[in-house]
Structures are given as C-alpha cells and as structure tokens.
Design a protein around this motif. Structure first.
Motif, PDB file in Angstrom:
ATOM      1  N   GLU A  60      -1.008  17.950  -0.604  1.00  0.00           N
ATOM      2  CA  GLU A  60      -1.500  16.610  -0.929  1.00  0.00           C
ATOM      3  C   GLU A  60      -2.971  16.516  -0.563  1.00  0.00           C
ATOM      4  N   THR A  61      -3.458  15.371  -0.837  1.00  0.00           N
ATOM      5  CA  THR A  61      -4.794  15.111  -0.321  1.00  0.00           C
ATOM      6  C   THR A  61      -4.710  15.153   1.192  1.00  0.00           C
ATOM      7  N   VAL A  62      -5.837  15.242   1.834  1.00  0.00           N
ATOM      8  CA  VAL A  62      -5.826  15.401   3.277  1.00  0.00           C
ATOM      9  C   VAL A  62      -5.201  14.162   3.913  1.00  0.00           C
ATOM     10  N   ASP A  63      -4.159  14.392   4.692  1.00  0.00           N
ATOM     11  CA  ASP A  63      -3.383  13.303   5.264  1.00  0.00           C
ATOM     12  C   ASP A  63      -3.875  13.010   6.677  1.00  0.00           C
ATOM     13  N   ARG A  64      -4.035  14.042   7.431  1.00  0.00           N
ATOM     14  CA  ARG A  64      -4.362  13.852   8.840  1.00  0.00           C
ATOM     15  C   ARG A  64      -5.731  14.397   9.174  1.00  0.00           C
ATOM     16  N   THR A 109      -7.569  16.445  11.405  1.00  0.00           N
ATOM     17  CA  THR A 109      -7.133  17.494  12.329  1.00  0.00           C
ATOM     18  C   THR A 109      -8.291  17.903  13.222  1.00  0.00           C
ATOM     19  N   PHE A 141      -9.288  11.545   2.490  1.00  0.00           N
ATOM     20  CA  PHE A 141      -8.110  11.159   3.253  1.00  0.00           C
ATOM     21  C   PHE A 141      -7.231  10.267   2.398  1.00  0.00           C
ATOM     22  N   ALA A 142      -5.973  10.603   2.413  1.00  0.00           N
ATOM     23  CA  ALA A 142      -5.039   9.768   1.658  1.00  0.00           C
ATOM     24  C   ALA A 142      -5.044   8.374   2.257  1.00  0.00           C
ATOM     25  N   GLU A 143      -4.947   7.393   1.406  1.00  0.00           N
ATOM     26  CA  GLU A 143      -4.939   6.032   1.912  1.00  0.00           C
ATOM     27  C   GLU A 143      -3.557   5.679   2.426  1.00  0.00           C
ATOM     28  N   TYR A 144      -3.538   4.999   3.535  1.00  0.00           N
ATOM     29  CA  TYR A 144      -2.267   4.542   4.090  1.00  0.00           C
ATOM     30  C   TYR A 144      -1.997   3.117   3.654  1.00  0.00           C
TER      31      TYR A 144
END
Lengths: 602, 500
Positions: free
Chosen positions: B196-200, B202, B216-219
C-alpha cells in the motif's frame, strides 16, 4: 437490633397526646434513638433501636419514655404493689441447668385485642433480647382464674440469712411449684393443641416444641410448673392450654424461669410496668427456694417479687459538663435527670458537685454513672450541641506495610495489570483440589510443601460450603475471577496484593498470616516468559534480586515452573498453569501466573 | 518481495537493455513523473535498477512565440506589407502598419527588429522594404517552427535571441533514465507484489529522510480506535486510598494487626458480654484452631473483673457468664476494633500517651446474609482519638470534618447503644446524589469499662463504618458483589470511574 411495632392510636392514648401526628411521633422517637423502619402488614409502625432500653420493647414502654420527653411525667415512678397471696415453691428436683424462677400477679388489667397483641410482642422481644432466645430467661403468662393453688397447710420455716427486703415472709394462701419432670413423666395439653401429651412429645410433635427443643432435650429432667391440678407450664418451651390468656383475661399470673435470677427478675419488672400502664395492679409473689433447691447467692432462698427496688448511682457535675462540652446550671441538670425518668439530688462537695441519682427498676442498661450522663445528653438533645473540631496536634502517617502494598500495586498497574480485590474466605475445593494440590496436615513439615498446600484455618460454623476456610494462597482467587469472566475480552492480566493465612500452632493466634503479590496472564499466547518478565520488572522496581530455579508444583506444567527466589529466599512460584486446571474451568486460553510474599520486597 | 505500488509499476515497466527516461516510464505506468523518480531512487537503493543521468538543454515556445509562429513574426509581416504597398518605394508608416495588421506592442517589436534583420529602413515616418531580403527564410521563424515540431535547434545564438525576445523558454534539464539491474531482473522473475501507500512512519523513514518524499495513507481520524485495557486500581481500593489520605491529613496514624484473633481482643476488651447475640456461633466466624497461646495476664484479669463487677465505685457488671476459655478462642474479627484494643493496651506497640489519633481501613468478617448490599467480608473504616477531656462535641466536629471530605454535609447524630461506647451515636447524612437520609457510621466515647482495664486514664472517642457503603454512594454500584470478590465483573472494574 430490636424492632418494636407501634400502634400509633394506642401511643396517642397512652401518652395523652391525642393530637400528635404519626410524623411528629417519628421525629420525637428518632430523638430518643428509635428509628422508623417501615410499616407492618397490619399498619403498625416499626421502629428499630439499640438493645439497651429493653423497657421500650412495647408501646407502653415507648409511651412512658415519650411522656417523660414531653414533660408529662417527671422523676422516678414505681407502681404500688399489693401483698403476696401466691407462692412459687422451688422443688429440689428442678434441673440444675435452669435453677431460677420468679413471678408476679397483675390484677384488673384491661387487655383487649391490642393490649393482648402488645403483651405477646413484649414477651417475644424480651425472649429474643435479655432472654437470649429463652435460654437465659423465659416468660409464661397465665390466666390467674384458671390456676388452682393448694392452700399451704404447714407454716413455712424461714431458714438461713434472708435479704432484708424479703425477710419475715409469712405463708400465702396459694402455691404453685417449680420442679423437674421426666421427659415422659406427665401429660398436659399444650397451647395450640387439643391432645394431652408428654413433654417429650411436645419436643418432637409440636411446632413450638421443635423450635425450642435444643434448650432442654439434653437435660435429665425437664423444667415444669404445677398447680393443684397439675402441670400447666413447660418452660422455656410452651405453656399449657388450660391457663391460656385471651383478650378478656383480667387477672394474670406471670412466671419466669432461667439461668440468672437478676435477668428474669428484670424481665418480670418490665412486664409488670407494661401491664401496670394497662391499668393492672401488681401483686407480689413469694419465691421460696428453701426446700433444698439451688438459690441465687446474692438474694438468699426467699424472695418477694417483682423487685421494684430502685438503684442509686453518683455522678459529678464536672463529668457531665466535660462529656457534653457545655456549661450547665445545677438545677437544669436535675431537671434533665427528672425528664429522663430519674430522680436526682445534688450535694456540693469540697471540690465538686455530686448528683445522687435514683434509677427505676426497669432500667436494665444503667451499669455505670456514665450511662446517666448519656441520659442527660439525650434529654438535653445531642443535636442541640454545636460541633467543635478538637484542638489536638497529632502526626498522621501510614503503616509501613500499607505503604509497601500501595507501591507494589502501583508497579503492577503500571505493568498493565487489573488490580483485584478478592475474598479471604474460600473452600477447600477452590483452594486445593481445583489447583491439583494436596493439603498438608496441621503440624506437618512444610519446608518442601508447594506454595498453597499449607493446612487450612477452618471456619467452625461456615455460612455456606463456598466459604469454609481462609485461603492459603491468592492464585486460586484470581483463577476464579478468570473463570467467571471468560465472556469478557482478552487479554486478561489480573493481579492482587492480598491476604492469605494458614493454620500454624506455633503462632500466638495459631494462624500464620501473610500478604502476597499474585498475578495471572490469560491470553492466547501467554507463556512462562510473560509471567517472569513482569515478575522481573516488579523486582527491579524494588531493587530486589530475582532468581528462578526450576521446581515442581502440581498447579503448573512440569518444566515450565520455577521457584521465586528473591534476594536468596524462596518466597513463591512462577509458571504456566497446568492445562487440567484450565480445562476444569472451561478456559480456552493459556494462563501464566506468579505468586510471592509481599515482604520479600521490603 | 513486497514493494510500494509505484516501485512495482516502475520495475515492471523498466527494461534491462533499454534505458528508459522517467518521462517514458511515467507515460507507461500512468504515474506522475515525480512519483516515478522517487520510486527509481528507492529501487536504486535496493540495487534493483540503475539510474543514469544526462543534462539536456531544451527550448520550448512561449505563448507569444506560439502566436508569432502561426501569425508570422511582426517584422516579417511589416516587411511584406511595405513591399507590396510601396513596390520599391517607401510607404508611410501608418499605411504599412495597417496593412500588416500589427497592433499594440507588436508595432514596436516589428520596428525594433526590422532594420536589424535587414528587412529595410524606417526613416522620417516612412518604411522602405529591402527587395533582397527573403522573409520566407527568416531563421527565427524557422526555429520557432522547428521547436513547435519538436525538433531541436542547434544554433545557440539564435536560441538566445529568441529567449531574449521572450518567444522561447530555455531550460537545462537533468534527464534520468532507468535500466533494470541483474538483481532487478531476478526480483521480477521471483515476483514482486505491490504494497500500500506508506502507512506508518518508520524509524527508517525518519533516519533516511525519506519521510519527506513518501506518501502517507490518510487515516479516518474520526473512527473509533481499538479498545485499550490498561491496568486500573480496583475501585474499592481507590476508595480506601482516598479515605487513608483524608485520615492521614487529619493527623491519624495507621494500625495493622491480625485478622484471626482471640475473642478477648475482638469482644471481651470491648465489654461485649460473652452471651451477647453477636458472639453466638451463627454470627461469628470461629476458627477450628487451638486457643490463643498468649494474652497479657494482668489485662485478662482486669477485663474479667469489668465484666463481672463493672468498674468504679458505682459500676455494675453483667449478669452473664464469663470464661477465659471463650476469651482465648480464635475467630475472624467481626470488627477491626480488635486493632484499637491492641494499640490502646500497648500490646501492639508502645504504651500510648495522649493525644493520639489512629485509624485502619481493613477487613472485618460477619456471618451475615450474602446479598446485594451485604458481604461476609467487608472493609471497616475504624478511627479513634485519644485526648484529655474530650466531649461529644469534639466527636461530632471530627466526624463532620471527615464526611465533609466526601461531600456529605449536615450530619445528624442519632443516640444509639453499643456495649463499648457511651454515649453512642449512629451517624446519618444526606446521600450526595439522592438527598435521602442514610446511615453512614457508628460512633461513641469508649466506656470506662473498656478504658480502665486497658490502663487508659483519658478519653477516647471512636467511630467506624463500612468502606463499601461509602464506595456504593460514590460509584453508584448497585450490587456490591460486582465490586468485591471472585464474582467480580471485569467489565465493571475496567469501566469504573476513577476515585480521586
């Protein structure tokens, strides 16, 4: 605490306050220490009070107290008595376990239904309180007209030293006898029955008999009271039907038997005061122990009852003022005594004023001058006093163990444990069996015993089979909590810092008490490591050195259990609970656990 | 291998033999060129592609350049108009401009370039056209056409001139091209999946600085977070701690002592007659152990004397049996007043001199009916104050102060009876929520029959109440069994409001 049922119509009549509302009575009675509890099915008001003023166990006694409170009566009141015409002779066959008897005659009483109810209530309440469930004292009230007393034919010979009040007793016209009877030795018709039965039959066949059987069934002879026609009372179990009192009865014979003369005499006095308030005239009864029976040492073998003698106690003005924290005029104090139904006269001593207080015979609660100070306070109205915060400097602080407990609990909560608080009482099944433990015998060497296997401190008369002993260790309680919460979300990490105890005859109280730190981890992937990691963390917090040498313990899986050694001392156990323990409780997740003595962290 | 989606697309589009530019790859993968660039560098760091670079100078038409390319350069248009109108002779300026269709700034532009490029002469308001000039071969116009066709123009001077006229933009570009490495080929053959797109965020992203380039994936920041079960102090324990805080603050010292104790300490010292109903076997938890080993001798004698004969000149004893055997029997304490007796007698610690304040919040055991408001075990708050000449007003003031800390005001003192205190009071206060008047404690001044055997020559006032009662008032718990014991509901405990 005793409860008295009050018919407020009767109260209005007996107090002479026809206009008082129920609500006003409730307030007035609260001030006397009687708390309104609710209504009975028959519409009577129930009041609860401390078991000191047993003279208030009837509406008559409550009314008397209110009359003093309202100022309608003042000072000591003692009913007049007529001379004795009846004697209770005590036969030497009386069972020695129940040697004493007393009595009185009350004539011209106007009972009616409500008066009869009140009398029965008073009787029952006195049985329950002073009478200690009829063991110490039991009352029988009879219709005097149904008694036949054989006239004495021989002059009684006074013997020994006799109390001044009871000296020079002459013969009375009529006599009844308190004696012993064999279990099958006679027959009579008890109350609520039509059949003539033996005393032994009463204990097995009559409802009341069954209830009180344990008071007499071990005696060689049963207590019994006879008149000319035979057995009419089987104390402390039941009266005969022949002398039964009803609403129309006007002349009553009261007899009481028991294990303490003072107690039955006082019960008798309270009854006589109540019946006197119903218009009855009290007539004395002679009690004659001279025929070889055991008699009360402090009273001698010949008594005139009821004993309406007043008592005297002295109390200083200073004590009253100090206790109440207020300054009082001497006349005001005398007034307060009189409004309490007491008489008081004061004398000015060298240093202090002393009140000589006269106490009426129904006051069974006055043991010490302090009790008179309490009366003054109640009459004054304690709630009239202005509270003050005492000007006393002291240093507060917690006990060391309580501080340690708090610190350990804080550490455990920080590690994510839910803090638990469990019962100290448990059962052998929960404490030992379900944890696969065998209890050690009392006195056995415990040096190699697994944690928890110590002998139990057992409760002699347990409330239920779930609570028969003190827990010897804390883990079973935590496992029980897990068992009862399998429907709740996991992980369930629970900990308790709590009390455990086992029997140890080398300890002063024969019970060795300890406080333990216990924890369980219930989750799908719980392992020994989880338990040890937290255990290590707690030890680190307290700068304690932890070692975990391998050991065996029936509650845990072999090879996954270790002794908890803190600073070199074996103080507990850590490991994975045995699957049998889990399956037995329908638990579907592994559980790692530890328990060790709190004192190891000191 | 799992890689971010853009990297996977790039890897699949790239070739081991053909270097493809970022632009080409962006076309092929339908990604933005900057995304492809970022992916190329990430893949290069993984050793999966090689990234080559060259610097290109490119020229593109401005809007003005585009206009002139279509309409003709203004100077060319002027030349043609002048030439047609004058047929070799000069023509007036206005006529020539009108015939050329020049407007606004185009006039100046045309005049500025007319002579320079040899199209003729402008003099004294007249325009003359040079018959030798060939507008069809104007190199600037040709360059515009070439650039528009996508062809390159190599004459740097010409380009500079066009740029200075604002007809072209010149820029230098780094053109990157990507080729698969051997590792990249191998990875492709082994298969790559798109992440996925970058989630976290790191640690790696932070330390590498790549956080600045990644997406970053949008929350859904309004969504419920998963439940967290931290540990909690037990709600009843929290109440106990609060009570202890209050009492310590009021100058009270904490007591400690045995739960299983001789009846002597539990009852006899308290002037409870041995045939008192509370001492019968069905109210008390006697333990099946031998009697206590040691009681203080003198004290036992004095306590027995108090029971039998009372204390003081006018004192009366009880008309009840008294035996030392009963006094020595061990039971679970029915109240923690046993601790008070141990401390007041000096047996627990040193002899005490007034003034003193002591308390405990510990368990007591009653053989009562187990229901929603009664437990066999409960926490008793016990406290006493020892001082010279205490009055019931001091008692009232002390306890009013205590309850005020819990929001309970307006205490009523109901005269009461306890065997061990006189006067005695039940304390009633208003429920902080319902306003109902409820019993909140029991109190009194210890009797002479209690204090004299203990050797206490001043006054001691004491009180007690159940901690659970306070807790139920403040937590709203309706079944005490939820709070205390092995039937505890974890859900209730986890959700209980914190006491502070």
């Amino acid at each position: 605490m005793p409860v008295v049922d009050i018919d407020t119509d009767e109260l209005r009549g007996l107090t002479g306050e026809p206009d008082k509302s129920d609500e006003e009575f409730k307030q007035d009675l609260f001030a006397l220490g009687l708390e309104y509890e609710g209504d009975t099915d028959d519409g009577l008001l129930q009041f609860e009070f401390g078991p000191d003023r047993l003279d208030r166990l009837s509406v008559e006694g409550v009314a008397r107290s209110l009359r003093y409170q309202y100022g309608a009566d003042r000072g000591v009141y003692v009913p007049n008595t007529n001379d004795a015409r009846w004697t209770i002779e005590v036969d030497s066959s009386v069972p020695e376990e129940r040697p004493y008897v007393t009595g009185a005659v009350v004539r011209g009483v106007e009972l009616g239904e409500s008066g009869l109810d009140s009398l029965i209530q008073l009787q029952e309440k006195l049985h329950a309180t002073m009478g200690r469930g009829r063991a110490k004292g039991a009352i029988g009230v009879h219709d005097l007209t149904m008694l036949k007393g054989q006239a004495l034919t021989e002059e009684s010979e006074p013997s020994g030293t006799i109390d001044a009040a009871t000296a020079d007793l002459g013969a009375t016209e009529k006599t009844i006898t308190y004696r012993g009877v064999d279990a099958e030795g006679d027959r009579f018709v008890p109350l609520d029955s039509n059949a003539e039965v033996t005393p032994a039959d009463v204990l097995t066949e009559h409802a009341t008999g069954e209830q009180y059987a344990d008071l007499v069934e071990d005696l060689d002879r049963y207590p019994a009271i006879y008149d000319e026609l035979g057995l009419f009372s089987f104390p402390p179990v039941i009266n005969g039907a022949r002398t039964e009192v009803d609403a129309a009865s006007r002349d009553l014979f009261i007899e009481l038997t028991g294990t303490d003369q003072w107690t039955i005499d006082k019960m008798c006095v309270i009854l006589c005061y109540a019946l006197s308030a119903r218009g009855g005239t009290v007539e004395e009864v002679q009690v004659d122990y001279r025929d070889g029976a055991t008699y009360p040492d402090e009273y001698g073998p010949e008594l005139l009852r009821p004993d309406f003698d007043t008592d005297e106690k002295s109390v200083t003005h200073d004590r009253i003022e100090t206790m109440l924290g207020v300054e009082l005029e001497r006349e005001a104090v005398v007034d307060l005594f009189e409004r309490s139904g007491l008489d008081a006269a004061y004398s000015l001593g060298e240093d202090e004023t002393v009140y000589d207080v006269t106490i009426p015979p129904y006051r069974v609660d006055v043991l010490h001058p302090l009790d008179l100070v309490d009366d003054v306070g109640r009459a004054y109205g304690f709630n009239e006093l202005e509270p003050t915060y005492p000007d006393i400097g002291t240093i507060g602080g917690r006990h060391e163990r309580s501080r340690l407990e708090r610190a350990v609990r804080t550490s455990l909560i920080g590690l994510g444990f839910e803090d638990m608080l469990n019962f100290h009482m448990t059962s052998a099944a929960e404490n030992y069996d379900r944890l696969r433990l065998d209890e050690r015998d009392p006195g056995a060497d415990l040096s190699d015993a697994p944690l928890g296997a110590e002998p139990r401190a057992e409760i002699t008369s347990p409330y239920s089979e779930d609570y028969t002993q003190l827990r010897t260790w804390a883990l079973p309680s935590l496992v029980q909590v897990l068992e009862n919460n399998t429907h709740r979300s996991y992980p369930q990490d629970l900990a308790e810092v709590g009390f455990v105890a086992h029997r140890d005859d080398d300890v002063n109280t024969r019970v060795a008490e300890d406080h333990r730190v216990a924890g369980v981890f219930a989750r799908t992937d719980a392992t020994y490591e989880d338990a040890k990691a937290r255990l290590q963390a707690v030890c680190d917090d307290f700068d304690a050195e932890l070692e975990t040498p391998a050991t065996e313990h029936p509650s845990f899986l072999d090879g996954r259990v270790a002794e908890v050694a803190i600073d070199g001392d074996a103080v507990g156990v850590v490991g994975e609970l045995h699957p049998e323990v889990l399956v037995d409780r329908d638990m579907e997740v592994p559980v790692a656990a530890f328990e060790f003595s709190l004192s190891a962290l000191e | 291998m799992r890689l971010p989606q853009a990297q996977v697309a790039l890897l699949e589009a790239a070739s081991a033999t053909d270097a493809k530019t970022i632009e080409q790859l962006a076309d092929e993968t339908d990604l933005k060129p900057e995304t492809v660039t970022r992916a190329a560098f990430d893949l290069r760091d993984e050793g999966l592609v090689a990234v080559g670079e060259r610097v290109d100078e490119s020229a593109t038409l401005t809007d003005e350049g585009e206009t002139y390319r279509e309409a003709g350069l203004p100077e060319v248009r002027l030349h043609r108009a002048a030439r047609e109108a004058g047929e070799g002779d000069p023509v007036p300026m206005g006529e020539a401009v009108g015939a050329a269709g020049l407007e606004g700034p185009e006039v100046d532009i045309a005049l500025a370039n007319y002579a320079r490029k040899g199209y003729g002469v402008v003099d004294a308001g007249e325009v003359s056209a040079n018959g030798d000039a060939d507008p069809d071969t104007d190199p600037e116009a040709a360059a515009l056409d070439a650039l528009a066709e996508g062809e390159s123009v190599d004459d740097a001077d010409l380009l500079d001139r066009l740029e200075s006229r604002g007809l072209v933009d010149l820029d230098e570009r780094t053109v990157r091209s990507v080729t698969l490495t051997d590792d990249g080929v191998t990875a492709l053959m082994e298969g790559v999946e798109a992440a996925e797109t970058v989630d976290r965020l790191t640690p790696d992203l932070l330390t590498s600085g790549d956080w600045a380039d990644v997406e970053f994936a949008e929350y859904n920041v309004e969504a419920d977070a998963p439940a967290v079960e931290g540990g909690h102090e037990h709600v009843l324990r929290g109440m106990s701690e609060r009570v202890k805080d209050v009492l310590v603050g009021m100058g009270f010292q904490e007591m400690d002592g045995p739960h299983a104790d001789a009846d002597f300490w539990i009852n006899d010292c308290l002037f409870m007659p041995q045939d008192h109903p509370a001492r019968t076997h069905w109210d008390r938890f006697a333990l099946d152990v031998p009697p206590v080993a040691d009681l203080p001798d003198g004290l036992v004698g004095r306590v027995e004397a108090a029971h039998r004969d009372g204390v003081g000149e006018d004192g009366d004893g009880y008309h009840s049996p008294w035996s030392e055997d009963f006094a020595r029997a061990i039971a679970l304490r029915g109240h923690t007043t046993s601790l008070s007796m141990r401390y007041l007698s000096g047996y627990a610690d040193a002899d005490l001199e007034p003034p003193q304040r002591y308390f405990s919040v510990q368990k007591a055991y009653r053989n009562d009916t187990l229901d929603a408001t009664h437990l066999l075990e409960f926490y008793q708050i016990e406290g006493w104050v020892m001082a010279e000449d205490l009055s019931v007003r001091d008692l009232m003031g002390t306890f009013e102060e205590f309850y005020r800390q819990f929001g309970i005001e307006e205490i009523r003192f109901k005269p009461h009876y306890n065997p061990y205190t006189e006067p005695s009071f039940e304390l009633f206060g208003e429920h902080p929520e319902t306003g109902e008047e409820i019993e909140i404690g029991n109190s009194g001044m210890f009797r002479d029959e209690v204090l004299e055997p203990l050797g206490i020559e001043c006054d001691v006032m004491a009180w007690g109440l159940a901690l659970e009662r306070l807790a139920m008032l403040t937590t709203g718990a309706e079944d005490i069994r939820d709070l205390h014991g092995t039937l505890a509901d974890l859900e209730f405990l986890r959700n209980a409001e914190v006491t502070y």
